[in-house]
Design a protein around this motif. Structure first.
Motif, PDB file in Angstrom:
ATOM      1  N   ALA A 152       0.850  -1.196   0.000  1.00  0.00           N
ATOM      2  CA  ALA A 152       0.000   0.000   0.000  1.00  0.00           C
ATOM      3  C   ALA A 152       0.884   1.243   0.000  1.00  0.00           C
ATOM      4  O   ALA A 152       1.013   1.932   1.007  1.00  0.00           O
ATOM      5  N   ASP A 153       1.459   1.523  -1.147  1.00  0.00           N
ATOM      6  CA  ASP A 153       2.294   2.717  -1.272  1.00  0.00           C
ATOM      7  C   ASP A 153       1.462   3.860  -1.871  1.00  0.00           C
ATOM      8  O   ASP A 153       0.251   3.719  -2.057  1.00  0.00           O
ATOM      9  N   GLU A 154       2.118   4.940  -2.182  1.00  0.00           N
ATOM     10  CA  GLU A 154       1.376   6.096  -2.686  1.00  0.00           C
ATOM     11  C   GLU A 154       0.657   5.788  -4.000  1.00  0.00           C
ATOM     12  O   GLU A 154      -0.492   6.178  -4.204  1.00  0.00           O
ATOM     13  N   ALA A 155       1.332   5.046  -4.890  1.00  0.00           N
ATOM     14  CA  ALA A 155       0.721   4.714  -6.181  1.00  0.00           C
ATOM     15  C   ALA A 155      -0.544   3.886  -5.981  1.00  0.00           C
ATOM     16  O   ALA A 155      -1.553   4.077  -6.667  1.00  0.00           O
ATOM     17  N   TYR A 156      -0.484   2.960  -5.018  1.00  0.00           N
ATOM     18  CA  TYR A 156      -1.649   2.109  -4.738  1.00  0.00           C
ATOM     19  C   TYR A 156      -2.813   2.948  -4.202  1.00  0.00           C
ATOM     20  O   TYR A 156      -3.952   2.791  -4.627  1.00  0.00           O
ATOM     21  N   LEU A 157      -2.523   3.843  -3.271  1.00  0.00           N
ATOM     22  CA  LEU A 157      -3.589   4.697  -2.717  1.00  0.00           C
ATOM     23  C   LEU A 157      -4.207   5.556  -3.822  1.00  0.00           C
ATOM     24  O   LEU A 157      -5.425   5.680  -3.937  1.00  0.00           O
ATOM     25  N   ARG A 158      -3.350   6.116  -4.629  1.00  0.00           N
ATOM     26  CA  ARG A 158      -3.798   6.994  -5.702  1.00  0.00           C
ATOM     27  C   ARG A 158      -4.711   6.220  -6.678  1.00  0.00           C
ATOM     28  O   ARG A 158      -5.798   6.663  -7.025  1.00  0.00           O
ATOM     29  N   GLU A 159      -4.250   5.049  -7.076  1.00  0.00           N
ATOM     30  CA  GLU A 159      -5.031   4.235  -8.010  1.00  0.00           C
ATOM     31  C   GLU A 159      -6.353   3.799  -7.374  1.00  0.00           C
ATOM     32  O   GLU A 159      -7.403   3.794  -8.025  1.00  0.00           O
ATOM     33  N   SER A 160      -6.300   3.455  -6.088  1.00  0.00           N
ATOM     34  CA  SER A 160      -7.502   2.926  -5.437  1.00  0.00           C
ATOM     35  C   SER A 160      -8.565   4.000  -5.236  1.00  0.00           C
ATOM     36  O   SER A 160      -9.749   3.688  -5.156  1.00  0.00           O
ATOM     37  N   ILE A 161      -8.144   5.257  -5.155  1.00  0.00           N
ATOM     38  CA  ILE A 161      -9.135   6.341  -5.064  1.00  0.00           C
ATOM     39  C   ILE A 161      -9.700   6.637  -6.446  1.00  0.00           C
ATOM     40  O   ILE A 161     -10.901   6.801  -6.617  1.00  0.00           O
ATOM     41  N   ARG A 162      -8.836   6.672  -7.432  1.00  0.00           N
ATOM     42  CA  ARG A 162      -9.299   6.999  -8.794  1.00  0.00           C
ATOM     43  C   ARG A 162     -10.037   5.841  -9.439  1.00  0.00           C
ATOM     44  O   ARG A 162     -11.052   6.027 -10.095  1.00  0.00           O
ATOM     45  N   LYS A 163      -9.496   4.630  -9.285  1.00  0.00           N
ATOM     46  CA  LYS A 163     -10.078   3.442  -9.923  1.00  0.00           C
ATOM     47  C   LYS A 163     -10.224   2.337  -8.892  1.00  0.00           C
ATOM     48  O   LYS A 163      -9.430   1.392  -8.852  1.00  0.00           O
ATOM     49  N   PRO A 164     -11.250   2.429  -8.049  1.00  0.00           N
ATOM     50  CA  PRO A 164     -11.347   1.499  -6.922  1.00  0.00           C
ATOM     51  C   PRO A 164     -11.449   0.032  -7.351  1.00  0.00           C
ATOM     52  O   PRO A 164     -11.089  -0.854  -6.599  1.00  0.00           O
ATOM     53  N   GLY A 165     -11.933  -0.210  -8.564  1.00  0.00           N
ATOM     54  CA  GLY A 165     -12.103  -1.593  -9.003  1.00  0.00           C
ATOM     55  C   GLY A 165     -10.812  -2.249  -9.454  1.00  0.00           C
ATOM     56  O   GLY A 165     -10.768  -3.457  -9.672  1.00  0.00           O
ATOM     57  N   ALA A 166      -9.747  -1.468  -9.604  1.00  0.00           N
ATOM     58  CA  ALA A 166      -8.518  -2.023 -10.173  1.00  0.00           C
ATOM     59  C   ALA A 166      -7.888  -3.062  -9.260  1.00  0.00           C
ATOM     60  O   ALA A 166      -7.399  -4.097  -9.717  1.00  0.00           O
ATOM     61  N   LYS A 167      -7.868  -2.785  -7.961  1.00  0.00           N
ATOM     62  CA  LYS A 167      -7.278  -3.726  -7.001  1.00  0.00           C
ATOM     63  C   LYS A 167      -8.209  -3.845  -5.797  1.00  0.00           C
ATOM     64  O   LYS A 167      -8.093  -3.080  -4.842  1.00  0.00           O
ATOM     65  N   VAL A 168      -9.130  -4.798  -5.864  1.00  0.00           N
ATOM     66  CA  VAL A 168     -10.097  -4.974  -4.778  1.00  0.00           C
ATOM     67  C   VAL A 168      -9.483  -5.865  -3.703  1.00  0.00           C
ATOM     68  O   VAL A 168      -8.962  -6.945  -3.992  1.00  0.00           O
ATOM     69  N   VAL A 169      -9.537  -5.400  -2.463  1.00  0.00           N
ATOM     70  CA  VAL A 169      -8.928  -6.132  -1.354  1.00  0.00           C
ATOM     71  C   VAL A 169      -9.743  -7.390  -1.051  1.00  0.00           C
ATOM     72  O   VAL A 169     -10.978  -7.379  -1.112  1.00  0.00           O
TER      73      VAL A 169
END
Lengths: 324, 126
Positions: free
Chosen positions: B71-88
């Motif tokens: 969960a680095d900055e890129a992951y947080l950024r992607e998860s806010i913009r595209k939440p479906g990309a990496k679903v926990v």
């Protein structure tokens, strides 16, 4: 007997649906900044078009939307014996709406009639959208036109429908008089605005589903679905009663509790919503506070009807995903 | 109680200069409330519809696909913009697409806010 059936079917298949089809204009709906903003809000937050029309991996509606390919279509809606191909709403000339006029798109949204004057399968909620105002449908079309063209996740295929159902739909059983000159509700009328929000959100499609389409307003209006929805891979789900009945409806819940369902994806008993409702949550969650309040104000006016939705019957794998 | 407790935490986390979206640097905590993030990601240790965010930054997350991601900055950024990309793993793709709703500097502010969230005390959420 058999020949009679054939005749009846043939009449139904070629039946006169002309009265449901209005001519379209060549008008180009101007993309003003106000229209694009309103169109974005209606598409993304109120109607939640992406729930069906935005590609998901393998076209599987229980997977996550691929927001990078917004409204590119190609998903399959599979419910029991029915498989419906969800089309591309972007401007792609080959697979999308690139070859349609703005008014043809508007007619499809509100009347369920395609460019080629075919009937859309009524999982597309045009029965609800016939209430969409002229200005809002123009805003929606202008917004759709502003999106980058996409290719669908799965190539176009024919819908798979039981024979009789296909005949009934093609004969126009789900159509209505063309929607023209539709005004938006008055700004100060919370209940009328809430009813409008409910129809753009197409709540009635499931919560007033009578098995053969929408029930009449005099028949247990919004008291839940008469049958189960069976999204493939999910199980059986019934739409609950949204009338103000104290035991089986929503009267015992506060406005904030009702709004929180749309914002958090959690049912009133704390369990997670399942598809199809959960597909709408990412969209409804961004509804304005005003629209959510008006929606609840309208729900509160629905006469109480006693009708308990059966408990859902989830496939074990999906229940596990929901933590049950 | 969950919402109230989370709101209190947010109040404490407000930056002293209290920036607003239209003046200077956007305030990540205010955005976290405004967009309703706290409704699914409570900050008091209660179980939410979405994954817990306190102390998340830098940890390893297991996804629905079975893969893992830091969960680095890129992951947080992607998860806010595209939440479906990496679903926990253990969660459903229920989060709205905030990409269209946030200006770039607002996204930065939210990422900074989540990154700085301290881990929960051991006795929280009881």
């Amino acid at each position: 007997m058999r020949s009679l059936l054939v005749v009846v079917s043939a009449v139904a298949a070629t039946g006169c649906i002309g009265k449901y089809i209005r001519p379209t204009s060549e008008e180009k709906f101007e993309a003003t900044p106000e229209r694009l903003e309103r169109g974005r809000y209606v598409v993304e937050s109120l109607a939640g078009c992406g729930a069906c029309h935005t590609p998901r991996p393998d076209g599987n509606l229980t997977a996550a939307e691929d927001g990078e390919r917004a409204l590119g279509g190609g998903n399959l809606l599979q419910d029991g014996p029915i498989t419906v191909y969800i089309p591309n709403l972007t401007n792609d000339a080959e697979t999308g709406l690139g070859g349609w006029t703005d008014d043809q798109v508007a007619r499809a949204i509100r009347d369920g009639i395609t460019k080629d004057e075919k009937v859309l399968f009524p999982v597309m909620p045009y029965t609800s959208y016939q209430l969409m105002s002229d200005e809002d449908v123009k805003a929606v079309v202008a917004y759709l036109r502003s999106l980058p063209p996409q290719k669908p996740v799965l190539p176009r295929r024919e819908n798979e429908l039981p024979f009789f159902l296909k005949r009934v739909v093609n004969a126009g059983a789900t159509l209505h008089a063309p929607a023209v000159n539709v005004a938006a509700p008055a700004a100060g009328d919370a209940v009328a605005r809430g009813k409008y929000v409910a129809h753009l959100g197409h709540c009635t499609e499931c919560h007033n589903f009578g098995g053969k389409g929408a029930r009449d307003e005099s028949d247990r209006y919004m008291a839940g679905s008469d049958g189960a929805f069976e999204v493939k891979g999910v199980g059986k789900v019934w739409a609950p009663n949204l009338t103000s009945d104290p035991e089986t409806g929503i009267a015992r819940y506060s406005d904030d509790q009702l709004k929180a369902v749309l914002r958090t994806g959690k049912r009133l008993d704390g369990k997670l919503l399942a598809p199809p409702m959960s597909l709408m949550v990412p969209h409804f969650a961004t509804m304005t506070e005003q629209d959510a309040s008006d929606l609840v104000a309208w729900l509160r006016t629905l006469p109480p009807v006693k009708q308990q939705a059966p408990p859902r019957e989830l496939d074990p794998a999906f229940a596990k995903l929901l933590g049950e | 109680m969950t919402l109230a407790a989370s709101a209190l935490l947010l109040a404490l986390a407000q930056s002293p200069d209290g920036g607003t979206p239209d003046a200077g640097t956007p305030d990540g905590a205010a955005l976290f409330l405004k967009h309703g993030c706290v409704g699914c990601h409570p900050l008091d240790g209660a179980k939410g519809t979405g994954p817990a965010l306190r102390g998340l930054f830098g940890t390893t997350v297991t996804l629905q696909s079975g893969a893992t991601v830091v969960a680095d900055e890129a992951y947080l950024r992607e998860s806010i913009r595209k939440p479906g990309a990496k679903v926990v793993a253990g969660y459903l793709p229920l989060m709205p697409f905030f990409g269209a709703l946030l200006r770039p500097e607002e996204l930065d502010a939210l990422v900074d806010f989540v990154r700085a969230l301290p881990p929960l005390p051991a006795d929280a959420g009881r």
